[in-house]
Motif scaffolding. Sequence first.
Motif, short mmCIF file in Angstrom:
data_model
loop_
_atom_site.label_atom_id
_atom_site.label_comp_id
_atom_site.label_asym_id
_atom_site.label_seq_id
_atom_site.Cartn_x
_atom_site.Cartn_y
_atom_site.Cartn_z
N ALA A 170 0.84 -1.19 0.00
CA ALA A 170 0.00 0.00 0.00
C ALA A 170 0.88 1.24 0.00
O ALA A 170 1.83 1.34 0.76
N SER A 171 0.56 2.20 -0.86
CA SER A 171 1.34 3.42 -0.94
C SER A 171 0.99 4.36 0.21
O SER A 171 -0.14 4.39 0.68
N SER A 172 2.00 5.12 0.66
CA SER A 172 1.74 6.10 1.71
C SER A 172 0.96 7.30 1.17
O SER A 172 0.24 7.96 1.89
N LEU A 173 1.12 7.59 -0.13
CA LEU A 173 0.37 8.66 -0.78
C LEU A 173 -0.26 8.11 -2.04
O LEU A 173 0.43 7.62 -2.92
N SER A 174 -1.57 8.19 -2.11
CA SER A 174 -2.28 7.73 -3.29
C SER A 174 -2.72 8.93 -4.11
O SER A 174 -3.31 9.88 -3.57
N THR A 175 -2.43 8.91 -5.40
CA THR A 175 -2.86 9.97 -6.30
C THR A 175 -3.40 9.35 -7.58
O THR A 175 -3.11 8.18 -7.89
N ALA A 176 -4.18 10.11 -8.31
CA ALA A 176 -4.75 9.64 -9.57
C ALA A 176 -4.61 10.74 -10.61
O ALA A 176 -4.98 11.90 -10.34
N LYS A 177 -4.08 10.39 -11.77
CA LYS A 177 -3.93 11.35 -12.86
C LYS A 177 -5.05 11.17 -13.87
O LYS A 177 -5.25 10.10 -14.43
N GLY A 181 -4.84 15.93 -17.63
CA GLY A 181 -3.44 16.23 -17.34
C GLY A 181 -3.16 16.56 -15.90
O GLY A 181 -2.02 16.80 -15.53
N THR A 182 -4.19 16.56 -15.05
CA THR A 182 -4.03 16.95 -13.65
C THR A 182 -4.05 15.72 -12.74
O THR A 182 -4.84 14.80 -12.95
N THR A 183 -3.16 15.71 -11.75
CA THR A 183 -3.10 14.65 -10.75
C THR A 183 -3.75 15.15 -9.46
O THR A 183 -3.52 16.28 -9.04
N TYR A 184 -4.58 14.27 -8.84
CA TYR A 184 -5.33 14.67 -7.65
C TYR A 184 -5.06 13.71 -6.49
O TYR A 184 -4.82 12.52 -6.69
N ARG A 185 -5.14 14.25 -5.28
CA ARG A 185 -5.21 13.42 -4.08
C ARG A 185 -6.65 12.95 -3.90
O ARG A 185 -7.58 13.40 -4.57
N GLY A 186 -6.84 12.03 -2.92
CA GLY A 186 -8.18 11.71 -2.46
C GLY A 186 -8.89 10.61 -3.23
O GLY A 186 -8.27 9.79 -3.90
N SER A 187 -10.22 10.61 -3.11
CA SER A 187 -11.08 9.61 -3.74
C SER A 187 -11.98 10.30 -4.77
O SER A 187 -11.98 11.54 -4.86
N PHE A 188 -12.76 9.49 -5.50
CA PHE A 188 -13.50 10.05 -6.63
C PHE A 188 -14.87 9.37 -6.77
O PHE A 188 -15.04 8.20 -6.44
N PHE A 189 -15.83 10.14 -7.28
CA PHE A 189 -17.13 9.61 -7.69
C PHE A 189 -17.21 9.79 -9.19
O PHE A 189 -17.13 10.91 -9.70
N GLY A 254 -5.32 20.64 -7.97
CA GLY A 254 -5.00 19.35 -7.40
C GLY A 254 -3.56 19.23 -6.93
O GLY A 254 -2.86 20.21 -6.65
N TYR A 255 -3.11 17.98 -6.86
CA TYR A 255 -1.74 17.67 -6.43
C TYR A 255 -0.73 18.29 -7.40
O TYR A 255 0.36 18.69 -7.00
N SER A 256 -1.12 18.39 -8.68
CA SER A 256 -0.22 18.95 -9.70
C SER A 256 0.12 20.41 -9.41
O SER A 256 1.18 20.89 -9.81
N GLY A 257 -0.78 21.12 -8.73
CA GLY A 257 -0.58 22.55 -8.52
C GLY A 257 0.07 22.91 -7.20
O GLY A 257 0.27 24.09 -6.90
N GLU A 258 0.43 21.90 -6.38
CA GLU A 258 0.93 22.19 -5.04
C GLU A 258 2.32 22.81 -5.06
O GLU A 258 3.12 22.59 -5.98
N ASP A 259 2.62 23.59 -4.01
CA ASP A 259 3.92 24.23 -3.84
C ASP A 259 4.28 24.17 -2.36
O ASP A 259 3.41 24.38 -1.50
N SER A 260 5.52 23.88 -2.04
CA SER A 260 5.92 23.70 -0.65
C SER A 260 5.70 24.97 0.18
O SER A 260 5.40 24.91 1.38
N ARG A 261 5.81 26.15 -0.46
CA ARG A 261 5.65 27.41 0.27
C ARG A 261 4.20 27.62 0.70
O ARG A 261 3.92 28.03 1.83
#
Length: 359
Positions: A170-177, A181-189, A254-261
């Motif tokens: 099991a991955s510690s971080l699950s993402t879906a692309k 073109g965008t990758t997201y965290r979480g679950s989906f309907f 989504g996850y694609s747009g994240e920035d550490s700052r």
Amino acid sequence: MKKIISFLSFILLLTCLPAFTQAAEPKQYNDEVNVSVYLKSNLTITLNGTYQLVNKDTGTKTAVPESTVLTVSKDTSGVSVIYTGFSQKSAKGFDLQELSGTSKLAVFTADTPLRRGATSSYEIIKTFKAGESANYLDSFTNAQGQVWYKVSSGSLSGWVLSTTVRLSDASSLSTAKVSNGTTYRGSFFLKPNGSQVEIINFLGMEDYLKGVVPSEMPASWPKEALKAQAIAARSYAANTMMLTSTAASQVYKGYSGEDSRTNTAIQETAGLVAKYNGKPIQTFFFSTSGGRTANVGDVWNSNQASYPYLVSVDDPYESSPYSSWSETFTSAQLLKNFGFTDTSATIYDLSLSKTGANG
């Protein structure tokens, strides 16, 4: 004396049992938000993590192998999901649920009985269907040379023959692309919407904000500005049942747009919202005020009494290239926009009958 020996034997038995891991269950999100992120008749979703697919017509749950590419489409009978070795349709759509709580999963490649012991002579207490999964706990080779896995599912635990089981980390971080073109965290309907499939992203508020704040404000801006944006975005989302990924609500990449700052700014303001009378306010935000904000009732003909906190105030700190601007219209454009269809109509004068609180 016999009672003492029995008690000690019981304690010894408990200490020798393998440690149970937390069950692999659909992840529960704190302050869950729902975001509509994509709408198309045909699309793909590439999984990087541990997920299960739930048919909302039948309730059937299927563990999906990591790195699987789902092909999703809408037809007259509902939503169709296909990947290698799997094909299902559902009129109500599918939940694609992120799993959490275990370091290793037992994924069943065929219908597999769960037994009380590690030989085929033991009682069957449950049968797993192909595609379902359980938490892997331990392995054992019996006197016949068969390898059995100890697994748990809900309140049940027992042994399954390894020949119809594939172990998966099991991955510690699950993402879906998604194919936008965008990758997201979480679950989906995966929801039917007319002739198309709508993807609704479910995730926790704080992870949602990670995809919003750097999309609404440059991550290079001062930390205090980023923190203020995080509070405003959190307050806005707390007032909205269904969000979109566009400026119709808040831009979300989504996850694609994240920035550490911006992630740091979100973490340092975790849970903070702006409130009025103890409730989160509706925090409409914008790039430019022109030096003074407007009453909300002057902008959208809203009921000002519903938003007593959204009133005109001076904005002396603004420095925007859009603070002052002009727009030119022809007489014909003005007449048309005010409903005059007679092309022979003439404008003789214009006067402003009412101004907003900001002038």
